[in-house]
Structures are given as structure tokens and as C-alpha cells.
Design a protein around this motif. Sequence first.
Motif, PDB file in Angstrom:
ATOM      1  N   THR A  29      -9.011   0.216 -15.331  1.00 58.32           N
ATOM      2  CA  THR A  29      -8.266   1.394 -14.888  1.00 58.32           C
ATOM      3  C   THR A  29      -8.883   1.981 -13.631  1.00 58.32           C
ATOM      4  O   THR A  29      -8.174   2.352 -12.679  1.00 58.32           O
ATOM      5  CB  THR A  29      -8.241   2.455 -16.001  1.00 58.32           C
ATOM      6  N   GLU A  30     -10.208   2.023 -13.586  1.00 57.09           N
ATOM      7  CA  GLU A  30     -10.899   2.622 -12.442  1.00 57.09           C
ATOM      8  C   GLU A  30     -10.739   1.761 -11.187  1.00 57.09           C
ATOM      9  O   GLU A  30     -10.488   2.277 -10.091  1.00 57.09           O
ATOM     10  CB  GLU A  30     -12.391   2.796 -12.755  1.00 57.09           C
ATOM     11  N   ARG A  31     -10.881   0.436 -11.341  1.00 61.76           N
ATOM     12  CA  ARG A  31     -10.819  -0.448 -10.176  1.00 61.76           C
ATOM     13  C   ARG A  31      -9.447  -0.430  -9.530  1.00 61.76           C
ATOM     14  O   ARG A  31      -9.324  -0.363  -8.313  1.00 61.76           O
ATOM     15  CB  ARG A  31     -11.207  -1.879 -10.554  1.00 61.76           C
ATOM     16  N   ILE A  32      -8.389  -0.502 -10.342  1.00 57.65           N
ATOM     17  CA  ILE A  32      -7.063  -0.536  -9.726  1.00 57.65           C
ATOM     18  C   ILE A  32      -6.709   0.823  -9.108  1.00 57.65           C
ATOM     19  O   ILE A  32      -6.017   0.884  -8.099  1.00 57.65           O
ATOM     20  CB  ILE A  32      -5.981  -1.017 -10.717  1.00 57.65           C
ATOM     21  N   ALA A  33      -7.224   1.914  -9.711  1.00 56.79           N
ATOM     22  CA  ALA A  33      -6.984   3.237  -9.118  1.00 56.79           C
ATOM     23  C   ALA A  33      -7.649   3.351  -7.752  1.00 56.79           C
ATOM     24  O   ALA A  33      -7.103   3.976  -6.825  1.00 56.79           O
ATOM     25  CB  ALA A  33      -7.498   4.328 -10.047  1.00 56.79           C
ATOM     26  N   GLU A  34      -8.807   2.723  -7.594  1.00 55.74           N
ATOM     27  CA  GLU A  34      -9.521   2.758  -6.316  1.00 55.74           C
ATOM     28  C   GLU A  34      -8.755   2.032  -5.214  1.00 55.74           C
ATOM     29  O   GLU A  34      -8.950   2.300  -4.022  1.00 55.74           O
ATOM     30  CB  GLU A  34     -10.905   2.121  -6.478  1.00 55.74           C
ATOM     31  N   ALA A  35      -7.869   1.115  -5.605  1.00 60.01           N
ATOM     32  CA  ALA A  35      -7.134   0.327  -4.614  1.00 60.01           C
ATOM     33  C   ALA A  35      -5.923   1.063  -4.054  1.00 60.01           C
ATOM     34  O   ALA A  35      -5.387   0.675  -3.010  1.00 60.01           O
ATOM     35  CB  ALA A  35      -6.680  -0.998  -5.244  1.00 60.01           C
ATOM     36  N   VAL A  36      -5.478   2.116  -4.719  1.00 64.58           N
ATOM     37  CA  VAL A  36      -4.226   2.784  -4.342  1.00 64.58           C
ATOM     38  C   VAL A  36      -4.264   3.440  -2.964  1.00 64.58           C
ATOM     39  O   VAL A  36      -3.306   3.295  -2.180  1.00 64.58           O
ATOM     40  CB  VAL A  36      -3.819   3.804  -5.420  1.00 64.58           C
ATOM     41  N   PRO A  37      -5.311   4.190  -2.588  1.00 65.68           N
ATOM     42  CA  PRO A  37      -5.270   4.902  -1.310  1.00 65.68           C
ATOM     43  C   PRO A  37      -4.962   4.013  -0.107  1.00 65.68           C
ATOM     44  O   PRO A  37      -4.279   4.447   0.828  1.00 65.68           O
ATOM     45  CB  PRO A  37      -6.670   5.524  -1.212  1.00 65.68           C
ATOM     46  N   ALA A  38      -5.446   2.776  -0.114  1.00 69.10           N
ATOM     47  CA  ALA A  38      -5.218   1.892   1.029  1.00 69.10           C
ATOM     48  C   ALA A  38      -3.747   1.524   1.200  1.00 69.10           C
ATOM     49  O   ALA A  38      -3.331   1.118   2.294  1.00 69.10           O
ATOM     50  CB  ALA A  38      -6.057   0.622   0.876  1.00 69.10           C
ATOM     51  N   PHE A  39      -2.963   1.677   0.132  1.00 70.74           N
ATOM     52  CA  PHE A  39      -1.542   1.312   0.184  1.00 70.74           C
ATOM     53  C   PHE A  39      -0.634   2.516  -0.094  1.00 70.74           C
ATOM     54  O   PHE A  39       0.558   2.354  -0.306  1.00 70.74           O
ATOM     55  CB  PHE A  39      -1.247   0.209  -0.833  1.00 70.74           C
ATOM     56  N   ALA A  40      -1.224   3.708  -0.077  1.00 79.00           N
ATOM     57  CA  ALA A  40      -0.476   4.914  -0.462  1.00 79.00           C
ATOM     58  C   ALA A  40       0.740   5.151   0.421  1.00 79.00           C
ATOM     59  O   ALA A  40       1.797   5.581  -0.063  1.00 79.00           O
ATOM     60  CB  ALA A  40      -1.395   6.128  -0.438  1.00 79.00           C
ATOM     61  N   ASP A  41       0.636   4.859   1.717  1.00 78.97           N
ATOM     62  CA  ASP A  41       1.766   5.119   2.602  1.00 78.97           C
ATOM     63  C   ASP A  41       2.958   4.225   2.278  1.00 78.97           C
ATOM     64  O   ASP A  41       4.112   4.580   2.562  1.00 78.97           O
ATOM     65  CB  ASP A  41       1.354   4.947   4.060  1.00 78.97           C
ATOM     66  N   GLN A  42       2.712   3.062   1.685  1.00 77.92           N
ATOM     67  CA  GLN A  42       3.792   2.172   1.267  1.00 77.92           C
ATOM     68  C   GLN A  42       4.330   2.545  -0.114  1.00 77.92           C
ATOM     69  O   GLN A  42       5.533   2.484  -0.363  1.00 77.92           O
ATOM     70  CB  GLN A  42       3.300   0.718   1.221  1.00 77.92           C
ATOM     71  N   ILE A  43       3.435   2.955  -1.005  1.00 75.85           N
ATOM     72  CA  ILE A  43       3.800   3.183  -2.400  1.00 75.85           C
ATOM     73  C   ILE A  43       4.428   4.553  -2.620  1.00 75.85           C
ATOM     74  O   ILE A  43       5.417   4.685  -3.365  1.00 75.85           O
ATOM     75  CB  ILE A  43       2.560   3.007  -3.311  1.00 75.85           C
ATOM     76  N   ASP A  44       3.884   5.572  -1.995  1.00 73.92           N
ATOM     77  CA  ASP A  44       4.313   6.948  -2.273  1.00 73.92           C
ATOM     78  C   ASP A  44       5.823   7.171  -2.128  1.00 73.92           C
ATOM     79  O   ASP A  44       6.410   7.908  -2.934  1.00 73.92           O
ATOM     80  CB  ASP A  44       3.543   7.935  -1.396  1.00 73.92           C
ATOM     81  N   PRO A  45       6.498   6.576  -1.139  1.00 70.03           N
ATOM     82  CA  PRO A  45       7.941   6.831  -1.016  1.00 70.03           C
ATOM     83  C   PRO A  45       8.797   6.143  -2.091  1.00 70.03           C
ATOM     84  O   PRO A  45       9.991   6.459  -2.211  1.00 70.03           O
ATOM     85  CB  PRO A  45       8.286   6.260   0.371  1.00 70.03           C
TER      86      PRO A  45
END
Length: 330
Positions: free
Chosen positions: A146-162
Motif C-alpha cells: 500500500t505504501e509503495r504504490i501510494a508513493e508512485a502517485v505524485p509522479a503521475f498525478a497530472d494524468q490521473i487526477d482528471p
Amino acid sequence: MEVGSPLRIQVVSDGRAGIENQALGLAEAIQRLTPAEITIKRIRWRPLFDRLPVALKTPAMLDPTSDAPFPAPGEAWPDLWIATGRATLPLSLAARRLSGGQTFVVQTQDPRLNAARFDMVVAPAHDDLEGDNVFAITGSPHRVTTERIAEAVPAFADQIDPLPHPRVAVLIGGRSKAFDLSEGHAVEMADEIAEAVRAIGGSLMLTYSRRTPDAARAAMTERLKALPGLIWDGTGPNPLFAWLAAADHILVTEDSANMATEAASTGKPVHILPMVPLKPPGKFAALHADLEERGATRPFDGVLESWTYEPLTETDRAARAVLEAMGARG
């Protein structure tokens, strides 16, 4: 290992991500339990020698691009050697012999050799491998937490958030000894996925395997590209961990034990997509029955329903077993 010093762990593989992540995932799980330093070694054999029997291979036959698997004269052997894949077998056997007992040698997957030739074998339960030093787990070791995959989110946030919820991560495998993904089957699968995503007003996050046939990849992309979402083209950083973290549902083709167990470690609903069988499913049927019994997965029936279950933590369980075995040996 000196008292109070970090455990020295060497991870060895042929460098393919799906193979390396098994050994590295186990090493990282051990590192979460005790101070440790991890070194990664990637090796490959010269093409002329690649298919030789394990007993005939020597380090001199390695490709010049390989990392040196053994310490140089005067350097210390690692405390723990964790290797995965057929390519590493001759080196694991040599490490156990040459280190004179200094290195505890762990092989993941079924080595298809006598398990007693290693200090420990961490093998999938569906392989039915037996032995006093065999530790069976559901699926394969991996790096997903859970922790590792959460750490990966910020790098792709601009693609995922919308992307609108529910977000559906789709992990597509491909051709193997047991399964195939024909163009026709890919079209049918894509249409079912598209209908399910539209029905819930959600979005798509899709990634292919290197084993996905080109025709199947092209057919699925064409059918799914109009949906809100993302289809990774294989360039740039791999978004898989970020997508697992962001997903509300995960769809996985039935051909990959790695993808299924990684997905089942998230605690999110995992829907299993059928492939074209090339032979009786055998061990894959056993794995999927195990995952279903744990409440992690269900066959995909065209409906993206939700459910909850206790995430799998099999890699952590294996890590504890390795440390216990090392302690017992002293």
C-alpha cells in the motif's frame, strides 16, 4: 554478518522486470523487517551457452554486459543471496558452494532442481513443490505494498487526477505456453471492458505486457481509445504502481501469476479476464481458485461490482520465514 551491521542482500536476475521484481520484492520485504543494504545484479549468458544444462555453465560464459555476480578477491560475500529465474540457477548453486556457508542462498520460483541444493526455495503454492526447505506462498513475491504504490502517485498525478471515478486499471498479458490472446479475442475482451466502464461512468488505465501480441494490442487500443482514460504506450516511466494505487477496480488477464497476486495485494476488487487456453489450465486454475477463496478475485462477468477483502501479504510472510531460517542456521 557482523553483529549490529546491516544485512547485506544481493538480488540476482536476468534483469527482466517481472523476474527481477520477485527477488527484489522479497529483499525489500526483508529490509522492512531488519536493517539491510540491497545490491542488484543483472546477468545474462552468451547466446552460445544460454541453453546449456545448469551443471555445464560457468561464470566465464556470461555475457560481457553482465554484472559481476560474485565478490572480487578480498571482498565480502553477501549475507543473503536472493535470485529468480532459470538464468540465475548455476550462479546460485556456485554462490552457495564458493561462499563456504557465508551466504544464505534463496531461490524464488520452482527451480526444477532438487530444492535441497539451495538454502531455501520460496515457491508458488500452485507449483506443488515439496521439501524441508521449501516455503510455499500464494502466487509469487513482488514489490506491491500500500505504501509503495501510494508513493508512485505524485509522479503521475497530472494524468490521473482528471480521470472520473470509478477508475478501472486493466493489466493485459499475452501469449505464453498456457494461453494466447488472439486478435478476435482481444476485440471481444475490449468491447466487454468498454461496456463495463461506460456503464459505471468511469475511466480506464490500461497497460500491456511485453508478451501481448501486436495485433491484439492494436485491436484493443483501437476499441478502447475513445474512453476517458489512459493507455500506456510503453514509453517513459512505468505507471503501473500509480495506477494500482489510483484504481477502484482492477482487471487482470488470467495468464500471469505475478499480475494477479500484485493486484490482490491492494485490497481492491480484482476481476479476472479469460484468455484463449492452449492447454488445460493446471496450476493457473489452482492459483485462481486460491485467490477466489481468499475473496480477492472473481471472474469478470461484464459487471464492475465492488467488494472488500484482506489484502494478500504473502511476500512479507516469506520475508519472515527467510529471516527465521537464517537465524536457525546461525
